[in-house]
Design a protein around this motif. Structure first.
Motif, PDB file in Angstrom:
ATOM      1  N   LEU A  29     -19.356   1.947  53.902  1.00  0.00           N
ATOM      2  CA  LEU A  29     -19.830   3.131  53.240  1.00  0.00           C
ATOM      3  C   LEU A  29     -20.076   4.401  53.967  1.00  0.00           C
ATOM      4  N   ARG A  30     -20.438   4.422  54.992  1.00  0.00           N
ATOM      5  CA  ARG A  30     -20.679   5.744  56.129  1.00  0.00           C
ATOM      6  C   ARG A  30     -19.301   6.278  56.470  1.00  0.00           C
ATOM      7  N   GLN A  31     -18.247   5.473  56.494  1.00  0.00           N
ATOM      8  CA  GLN A  31     -17.068   6.163  56.822  1.00  0.00           C
ATOM      9  C   GLN A  31     -16.421   6.930  55.475  1.00  0.00           C
ATOM     10  N   ARG A  32     -17.199   6.447  54.415  1.00  0.00           N
ATOM     11  CA  ARG A  32     -16.541   7.164  53.165  1.00  0.00           C
ATOM     12  C   ARG A  32     -17.591   8.322  52.657  1.00  0.00           C
ATOM     13  N   GLY A  33     -18.378   8.470  53.616  1.00  0.00           N
ATOM     14  CA  GLY A  33     -19.348   9.736  53.210  1.00  0.00           C
ATOM     15  C   GLY A  33     -20.895   9.258  52.840  1.00  0.00           C
ATOM     16  N   TRP A  34     -20.960   8.102  52.692  1.00  0.00           N
ATOM     17  CA  TRP A  34     -22.484   7.662  52.147  1.00  0.00           C
ATOM     18  C   TRP A  34     -23.419   7.896  53.223  1.00  0.00           C
ATOM     19  N   GLN A  35     -24.589   7.998  52.911  1.00  0.00           N
ATOM     20  CA  GLN A  35     -25.615   8.451  53.860  1.00  0.00           C
ATOM     21  C   GLN A  35     -27.109   7.413  53.770  1.00  0.00           C
ATOM     22  N   LEU A  36     -27.592   6.977  54.606  1.00  0.00           N
ATOM     23  CA  LEU A  36     -29.031   6.401  54.461  1.00  0.00           C
ATOM     24  C   LEU A  36     -29.913   7.432  53.595  1.00  0.00           C
ATOM     25  N   ASP A  37     -30.881   7.025  52.683  1.00  0.00           N
ATOM     26  CA  ASP A  37     -31.661   7.877  52.411  1.00  0.00           C
ATOM     27  C   ASP A  37     -32.909   8.204  53.226  1.00  0.00           C
ATOM     28  N   GLN A  38     -33.737   9.055  52.920  1.00  0.00           N
ATOM     29  CA  GLN A  38     -34.797   9.542  54.044  1.00  0.00           C
ATOM     30  C   GLN A  38     -35.732   8.286  54.593  1.00  0.00           C
ATOM     31  N   ASP A  39     -35.737   7.427  53.765  1.00  0.00           N
ATOM     32  CA  ASP A  39     -36.602   6.149  54.133  1.00  0.00           C
ATOM     33  C   ASP A  39     -35.798   5.062  54.790  1.00  0.00           C
ATOM     34  N   GLY A  40     -34.564   5.312  54.916  1.00  0.00           N
ATOM     35  CA  GLY A  40     -33.836   4.184  55.433  1.00  0.00           C
ATOM     36  C   GLY A  40     -33.652   3.033  54.543  1.00  0.00           C
ATOM     37  N   MET A  41     -34.050   3.139  53.181  1.00  0.00           N
ATOM     38  CA  MET A  41     -33.934   1.795  52.173  1.00  0.00           C
ATOM     39  C   MET A  41     -33.020   1.905  51.213  1.00  0.00           C
ATOM     40  N   GLY A  42     -32.174   3.081  51.281  1.00  0.00           N
ATOM     41  CA  GLY A  42     -31.059   2.980  50.306  1.00  0.00           C
ATOM     42  C   GLY A  42     -29.952   3.767  50.884  1.00  0.00           C
ATOM     43  N   VAL A  43     -29.020   4.042  49.918  1.00  0.00           N
ATOM     44  CA  VAL A  43     -27.644   4.893  50.311  1.00  0.00           C
ATOM     45  C   VAL A  43     -27.646   5.979  49.425  1.00  0.00           C
ATOM     46  N   LEU A 101     -22.815  -2.042  44.795  1.00  0.00           N
ATOM     47  CA  LEU A 101     -22.547  -1.216  43.765  1.00  0.00           C
ATOM     48  C   LEU A 101     -22.212   0.318  44.194  1.00  0.00           C
ATOM     49  N   ALA A 102     -22.421   0.648  45.398  1.00  0.00           N
ATOM     50  CA  ALA A 102     -21.865   1.707  46.086  1.00  0.00           C
ATOM     51  C   ALA A 102     -20.601   1.714  46.195  1.00  0.00           C
ATOM     52  N   GLU A 103     -19.959   0.474  46.513  1.00  0.00           N
ATOM     53  CA  GLU A 103     -18.461   0.168  46.590  1.00  0.00           C
ATOM     54  C   GLU A 103     -17.767   0.534  45.374  1.00  0.00           C
ATOM     55  N   HIS A 104     -18.504   0.139  44.431  1.00  0.00           N
ATOM     56  CA  HIS A 104     -18.109   0.224  42.970  1.00  0.00           C
ATOM     57  C   HIS A 104     -18.131   1.678  42.600  1.00  0.00           C
ATOM     58  N   CYS A 105     -18.751   2.447  43.138  1.00  0.00           N
ATOM     59  CA  CYS A 105     -18.855   3.938  42.943  1.00  0.00           C
ATOM     60  C   CYS A 105     -17.666   4.360  43.431  1.00  0.00           C
ATOM     61  N   GLU A 106     -17.358   4.117  44.820  1.00  0.00           N
ATOM     62  CA  GLU A 106     -16.169   4.544  45.233  1.00  0.00           C
ATOM     63  C   GLU A 106     -14.680   4.262  44.501  1.00  0.00           C
ATOM     64  N   ASN A 107     -14.690   3.060  44.093  1.00  0.00           N
ATOM     65  CA  ASN A 107     -13.758   2.540  43.175  1.00  0.00           C
ATOM     66  C   ASN A 107     -13.587   3.438  41.819  1.00  0.00           C
ATOM     67  N   GLY A 108     -14.782   3.591  41.380  1.00  0.00           N
ATOM     68  CA  GLY A 108     -14.757   4.382  40.051  1.00  0.00           C
ATOM     69  C   GLY A 108     -14.396   5.890  40.197  1.00  0.00           C
ATOM     70  N   ALA A 109     -14.964   6.325  41.418  1.00  0.00           N
ATOM     71  CA  ALA A 109     -14.584   7.873  41.672  1.00  0.00           C
ATOM     72  C   ALA A 109     -13.076   7.778  42.041  1.00  0.00           C
ATOM     73  N   ASP A 110     -12.555   7.075  42.245  1.00  0.00           N
ATOM     74  CA  ASP A 110     -10.981   6.942  42.526  1.00  0.00           C
ATOM     75  C   ASP A 110     -10.257   7.137  41.363  1.00  0.00           C
ATOM     76  N   LEU A 111     -10.836   6.228  40.547  1.00  0.00           N
ATOM     77  CA  LEU A 111     -10.164   6.018  38.988  1.00  0.00           C
ATOM     78  C   LEU A 111     -10.351   7.197  38.237  1.00  0.00           C
ATOM     79  N   ILE A 112     -11.645   7.887  38.244  1.00  0.00           N
ATOM     80  CA  ILE A 112     -11.965   9.337  37.583  1.00  0.00           C
ATOM     81  C   ILE A 112     -11.127  10.524  38.057  1.00  0.00           C
ATOM     82  N   GLY A 113     -11.145  10.377  39.518  1.00  0.00           N
ATOM     83  CA  GLY A 113     -10.302  11.733  39.977  1.00  0.00           C
ATOM     84  C   GLY A 113     -11.350  12.328  40.733  1.00  0.00           C
ATOM     85  N   ALA A 114     -12.156  11.999  41.732  1.00  0.00           N
ATOM     86  CA  ALA A 114     -12.976  12.682  42.231  1.00  0.00           C
ATOM     87  C   ALA A 114     -12.446  13.434  43.448  1.00  0.00           C
ATOM     88  N   VAL A 115     -12.942  14.612  43.467  1.00  0.00           N
ATOM     89  CA  VAL A 115     -12.038  15.620  44.580  1.00  0.00           C
ATOM     90  C   VAL A 115     -12.958  16.044  45.846  1.00  0.00           C
TER      91      VAL A 115
END
Length: 124
Positions: A29-43, A101-115
């Motif tokens: 996920l990090r290779q696709r721009g995701w980051q850990l949140d402030q607490d290190g408990m989420g993305v 579910l973050a991976e699902h977001c990546e698939n959905g973003a591709d489907l919808i046309g994220a830029v």
């Protein structure tokens, strides 16, 4: 404790998780721009779209899957962007559900046309 990049230096995994599996997913996920949140408990990641309707459509793609999986993110919708934050509340920490579910977001973003951010719709 945060590193010099502002990222937490420690990942706080949800109790009972396969930490090697979650770490591998997080690294992908990090290779696709995701980051850990402030607490290190989420993305977290911001997705950009050329139209507000596309941003809302993306939210609906996330909502459908999160309802099916009974795991829900925090979502902020702006004029041309959507912020998504996945974390597990019980037990607290980063889990495989968050990664999946973050991976699902990546698939959905591709489907919808994220830029790229520079191509996203601006509010004038």
């Amino acid at each position: 404790m945060a590193s010099s990049t502002g990222q937490p230096s420690t990942i706080r995994f949800s109790e009972g998780e396969d930490t090697a599996q979650v770490t591998a997913g997080l690294n992908s996920l990090r290779q696709r721009g995701w980051q850990l949140d402030q607490d290190g408990m989420g993305v977290t990641k911001t997705f950009y779209f050329k139209a507000y309707f596309k941003a809302v459509s993306f939210v609906n793609v996330i909502a459908a899957e999160s309802a099916a999986k009974k795991h829900h993110p925090t979502i902020t919708v702006r004029f041309g962007s959507v912020d998504v934050h996945w974390t597990t509340h019980n037990p607290r920490g980063l889990s495989q559900k968050d990664v999946t579910l973050a991976e699902h977001c990546e698939n959905g973003a591709d489907l919808i046309g994220a830029v790229k951010q520079s191509e996203g719709q601006k509010c004038y």
